[in-house]
Design an enzyme around this catalytic site. Sequence first.
Site, PDB file in Angstrom:
ATOM      1  N   GLU A  28       0.806  -1.226   0.000  1.00  7.83           N
ATOM      2  CA  GLU A  28       0.000   0.000   0.000  1.00  7.83           C
ATOM      3  C   GLU A  28       0.836   1.270   0.000  1.00  7.83           C
ATOM      4  O   GLU A  28       0.544   2.221   0.721  1.00  7.83           O
ATOM      5  CB  GLU A  28      -0.931   0.001   1.236  1.00  7.83           C
ATOM      6  CG  GLU A  28      -1.909  -1.149   1.219  1.00  7.83           C
ATOM      7  CD  GLU A  28      -2.722  -1.283   2.511  1.00  7.83           C
ATOM      8  OE1 GLU A  28      -3.889  -1.649   2.419  1.00  7.83           O
ATOM      9  OE2 GLU A  28      -2.178  -1.029   3.603  1.00  7.83           O
TER      10      GLU A  28
HETATM   11  C1  TNX Z   1      -4.301  -4.120   4.490  1.00  4.38           C
HETATM   12  S1  TNX Z   1      -2.687  -6.375   3.974  1.00  4.38           S
HETATM   13  C2  TNX Z   1      -3.044  -3.854   5.007  1.00  4.38           C
HETATM   14  C3  TNX Z   1      -2.910  -3.408   6.389  1.00  4.38           C
HETATM   15  C4  TNX Z   1      -4.235  -3.304   7.076  1.00  4.38           C
HETATM   16  C5  TNX Z   1      -5.104  -4.463   6.669  1.00  4.38           C
HETATM   17  C6  TNX Z   1      -6.391  -4.539   7.399  1.00  4.38           C
HETATM   18  C7  TNX Z   1      -1.586  -5.361   3.961  1.00  4.38           C
HETATM   19  C8  TNX Z   1      -0.318  -5.837   3.502  1.00  4.38           C
HETATM   20  N1  TNX Z   1      -1.874  -4.120   4.351  1.00  4.38           N
HETATM   21  O1  TNX Z   1      -2.235  -2.170   6.436  1.00  4.38           O
HETATM   22  O2  TNX Z   1      -4.015  -3.318   8.450  1.00  4.38           O
HETATM   23  O3  TNX Z   1      -5.347  -4.383   5.287  1.00  4.38           O
HETATM   24  O4  TNX Z   1      -7.067  -5.715   7.096  1.00  4.38           O
END
Ligand code: TNX
Length: 508
Positions: free
Chosen positions: A321
Amino acid sequence: VLAVAVALVGPQAATAAAPAVSSMRDVVPAPLTVKPAGGTTFTLRPGTPIFASGDARDIGGYLAGVLRRSTGYRLPVVSGSGPGISLLLTGADPSVGDEGYRLDVTSKAVVIRAQRPAGLFAGVQTLRQLLPPAIESAIVRKGPWVIAGGQIVDRPRLAYRGAMLDVARHFHPVGTVLRYIDELALYKINHLHLHLTDDQGWRIAIDSWPRLSAYGGSTQVGGGAGGYFTKADYARIVAYAKSRYITVVPEVDMPGHVNAALASYAELNCDGKAPPLYTGIDVGFSSLCVSKEITYRFIDDVVRELVALTPGPYLHIGGDEAHATKPDDYATFMDRVQKIVAAHGKSALAWHQVVNATPLPSTVGQYWGTTRSAPDVAAAAGRGTKLLLSPANKAYLDMKYDPSTPLGLSWAGYVEVKDAYDWDPGAYLDGVSESSVFGVEAPLWTETIATLADIEYMAFPRLPAIAELGWSPASAHDWTSFRARLATQGPRWEAQGINFYRSSQVFP
Ligand code: TNX
């Protein structure tokens, strides 16, 4: 008088409801082969010796510790051999590998044989499940402590069976982490990935950048006090995990998810201005400054200090992300950070977006998508990148079970126990064969998870489902069998005080 009667009836009723002898066929995760010997049983007595010497000695002590709590028996740990419980590092078939074991139960003896201590430890976890559920009680119970006779030969399907705990969104103290480690060990999980840093908090002391934890660790989601692990705290977690044959994988999430670091050191920001601390649950808004050299000095310092605390081969560098980092910058950054990790003698684990950079041959990508089709990830696997599978709609322990679940998120959907279980890691991603699958991991993000009870409620019963997918042979994969075996774990969780979700799929 009434209260006394209830107190007496309670435990007796529970004992009467449970079968007198647990079946060899109820073990979770399902062993490779199980051969019950009908009629034969072994009974634990106050003076039953636990024979364990050399490298098996610590495991003998651990087993005695587990069994003494509920039996109140002496169970002396001694060297030698004879009638009793034997933990042997000789005589196992080499095919059981480093983590497998053979367990034989006759009327005279329980013998666990393994090639390596990790295999004996796994065998001990199986032995616990062959005893009545009350064996897990923290207070002395009555027994009798009878074990069904037969033979189990067992070894894992996948090398890496992990759980991730996010200590950044909500800080979880050492005691909580140690308890979770004990719970992971029950199901033969062998890696604990700690998500140590995120926008909302930096949870590990770094001597060369002390404000990271002192300031960056001073709050959490919702504005609470947060917290962080001192190096001594962290070393204690690593050592405790090691005693349970679990390797800790520390994660420092980069280049996104870094607001706590940016807030702690203005010079890490491209504009030289520190943002305020953050206590919300948005993602994708922060980035390290890819064009500044100080960024890489910072990372080198953090990696060096973490490596000194990390006996295992992996350091997780995040990479998910990174919406506030331009795609070219992302690739430049991830490639440079992988080299920093390699220069310190470790391999990088990273969320699967690392395939948008150039994964080093040693880098493992952790898949967290929600689709079985992921062409860029499959292409990387084709070029040799190994994958750790954590599909969010299957393996994410922070997803709600159903719309009524009081905790958790639902962006990847609702994940009931059957959803968590009903997939095959060896044949899940289109175009990715089992030979590219390094393992499975069940992540628990903690935006909504504040306490140990919250952690347990989300992990149980889904964590054992993911553990079975990683351990048991594909040929054993069967929901009807699994849910029946899982149901027999419920009384064990009750005996341990584990706060679990009583899914109607498992406990009708
Ligand atoms: C996505 S999965 C994220 C996290 C969040 C999560 C909540 C991922 C690698 N990143 O930053 O906490 O979703 O489900």
